[in-house]
Design an enzyme around this catalytic site. Sequence first.
Site, PDB file in Angstrom:
ATOM      1  N   HIS A  22    -129.862  -7.376   4.346  1.00 22.28           N
ATOM      2  CA  HIS A  22    -130.746  -8.115   5.247  1.00 22.28           C
ATOM      3  C   HIS A  22    -130.004  -9.150   6.083  1.00 22.28           C
ATOM      4  O   HIS A  22    -130.158  -9.207   7.309  1.00 22.28           O
ATOM      5  CB  HIS A  22    -131.858  -8.794   4.447  1.00 22.28           C
ATOM      6  CG  HIS A  22    -132.935  -7.862   4.008  1.00 22.28           C
ATOM      7  ND1 HIS A  22    -134.240  -7.977   4.420  1.00 22.28           N
ATOM      8  CD2 HIS A  22    -132.893  -6.783   3.195  1.00 22.28           C
ATOM      9  CE1 HIS A  22    -134.965  -7.016   3.869  1.00 22.28           C
ATOM     10  NE2 HIS A  22    -134.168  -6.279   3.122  1.00 22.28           N
ATOM     11  N   ASP A 122    -135.928 -13.577   8.783  1.00 26.16           N
ATOM     12  CA  ASP A 122    -136.243 -12.290   8.180  1.00 26.16           C
ATOM     13  C   ASP A 122    -137.744 -12.269   7.938  1.00 26.16           C
ATOM     14  O   ASP A 122    -138.332 -13.266   7.516  1.00 26.16           O
ATOM     15  CB  ASP A 122    -135.482 -12.137   6.855  1.00 26.16           C
ATOM     16  CG  ASP A 122    -135.552 -10.719   6.304  1.00 26.16           C
ATOM     17  OD1 ASP A 122    -136.665 -10.300   5.900  1.00 26.16           O
ATOM     18  OD2 ASP A 122    -134.518 -10.040   6.256  1.00 26.16           O
TER      19      ASP A 122
END
Length: 292
Positions: A22, A122
């Site tokens: 990520h 994110d």
Amino acid sequence: MTNNVSNIDRHIAVFPFPFGSHSGTLFRLVRRLAADAPTVTFSFFSTPKTIESLFSPSRNVPHNIKPYVVSDGVPEGHVFSGNPEEPISLYLAAVEEGEGLRGVLKAAEAEIGRRISCVVSDAFLWFAGDLAGEMGVPWVPFMVGGAGSVSAHFYTDLIRETVGIHDIAGRENDVVKFIPGFSELRLGDLPMGVLFGNLESPFAIMLHKMGLALPKATAVVINSFEEINQEINQDLKPKFEMFLNVSPFNSISWSSSSARPSLDSDKYGCIPWLDNHAAASVAYISFGTSAT
């Protein structure tokens, strides 16, 4: 990004999810933006391990990306049990309430000399939207997965109410046709945490809250391109203020001598190889990293 925007002095806060691929994927996008907008400052807030990895001298990070360390939540001397969700749970417990994040945000504003004008995070970090709301600035969540993953989490309540979450064991091969954007879908192909797994775990709760929070975003950015899931994209676009596909990232490489991207990184000749095959004749299978 247009030239008139790139010439405006802005200060953007970036919050990656510091696990798996990520943080690196979001960092790649931020590097591209930083190269195209050299007068914009990107404050990158993450755990010590992530900062050390992404900001190593060999990466030649653009000068306008500034690293700031936030707690990983791991107590001193802590011994991990081996449960892959344990470090995630500790991190979320440290940052989800936002008090620690508010402190580092203020420190970054003081050091840079500019107030933060946008929060990019994110998508997993749904609470970043609350921080952006408190500051009165746009929130732009970035989803490492594609449109199908966004849809599954956006429709989690619909799926649970329609299918039920009790006595779900053994129903992985059931095929349903009620989820918008999918002609049909096998229940076992839904992301973990929607129907299967421990739905009360911090990770599953985080994903559920993410699905509820995304419609509040100024723009939802996903790591995909529209042609892959046209029906799902068509369903999701009206649900969000802006829904942006910004991949493929593998066409962006970085030279050792420049912060700007090079678009000729296909050193294995994948693109010409694909061009020699008929449409829809090649399957790509990725086994991921921590979710293998």
